[in-house]
Each structure stands twice: as C-alpha cells, then as structure tokens.
Design a protein around this motif. Sequence first.
Motif: not given
Length: 247
Positions: A188-194, A155-167, A144-151
Amino acid sequence: MDKLSLLGLMLGFTAIIGGQYFEGGHISSLLQPTALLIVAGGTLGAILLQTPSATFARGIRMVSWVWLPPTIEQKKLIEQIVYWSHLSRKEGLLALENQIPAIKDEFTRKGLQLLIDGADPERLRDILDVEIDVFEEEWRSAAKIWESAGGYSPTIGILGAVMGLIHVMENLSDPTKLGAGIAVAFVATIYGVGLANLVYLPISGKLKHYIGRMVAAREMLIDGLVGIAVGDNPRIIESRLRGHIRQ
C-alpha cells in the motif's frame, strides 16, 4: 502523440518492477488488489470531496493532453496577426470584419471584434486580460486535481500500511494470515508513493506546462491586437510577438 510521455511512464514502472525482479523478489508480490483499492479509492474520494464536479470533469478530460497535446500554433498566429496589421493599414480596421467568420477560437474572435469596434487599446487589453485570468484560473484549478492526488496518495498509502499492520496484530495467533497482512501494509505504501511520483505529479506538471503555453499564446494575441490598434508597423509587431514564442 507525445511519445516521450509514454516512454517516461513505461520506463518508470519498468525500472521499479525490474529492480524488484533483479533483487530476487517476486513480481507477483507487488500485485495486491486490496492495497490498490485502499490507495486508489481513498485518493479518489479525497479529490471528489475537495473538488467541484465541473472542475473534476475538466481535470479528467485534460489528462488526454499528456499523450495528445493541445494544438498551440504560435507561429501561425503571428502570421495571422501580421496579416491583419497589413490589411488594417491598407484598408482600415473595418476590413478585418471579413476575417471573423473564419476564426474558430472564441477568444480570438472577441479580441478582433473589439479591435474592429474601435475599442481603446488599454480598454481592449483590460477586457481580454480579465478573460485570460478567468481562463487560467479555471484550467489550473482543473489540473490541480492531479497535484492534489499526488499529495493525498502517499498519505492514503500510509493509512493502508497501518490498516495492514492492524490486521497482522489481530491475527498473531494465526501465522497463516500474517503474510497477507504484512504484504498489504508494505505494498500500500509502494502504491501510494509510486502513483504520486510516477503518475499524478508528472501529469500535473505537464498539464500546467500546456496551460502556460495557451496563456502565452493569448497574451501574444493581445499584444498584437493592441499593436494594430495603436498603428504600429507590422514588422515591429512581428518582432515583438516572436518574443512570446515558447517551446
């Protein structure tokens, strides 16, 4: 080696990179170490926070199953159980004691020993069913750790996207820094979803498949041992056990 898993992984990433290339984009634009650090590091941190150390270690070791599946010889196990059935009918249950030293699997050894000790069939089933439940819970929790990683990863990718936009917003007065910030935001979004949909979730699904097969093999063993305990005909036992076979 499971070549299909390797092919699937390569095909998934090739399709994305190839699509970027044929659309006229630069492949180098997908290579953003900062975005990868945010997504991979953030996902790992979340997994470590939610998972006990033993479960995490087991889940990491299990990933090798994706390419080197565990050996689950159901047909061989059926042949072994049928042989035990013939032997017990001819010489009695105590004759099975000589079979124990050659058995490497601890669960099989315990089940056969309970049979030799004359455990009531229902009691034998109850004891081994508890072991199966614990086994399945432990290994599914690890997978389940891999399933959790997929969840977490998207979200972390979106967080990275927001951080990039803040920059980007912080450097509106300096056009030379805008490109890098925007790149990190979208990549970051591509990495997260991909990573979630091409790596983490598929790994989780395959691990659960093998756990299911391992549980099925143990349930088949219990069915066979109970059949021997109640004195079923070896042919009946074999016919019933073949219904447990999973691909």
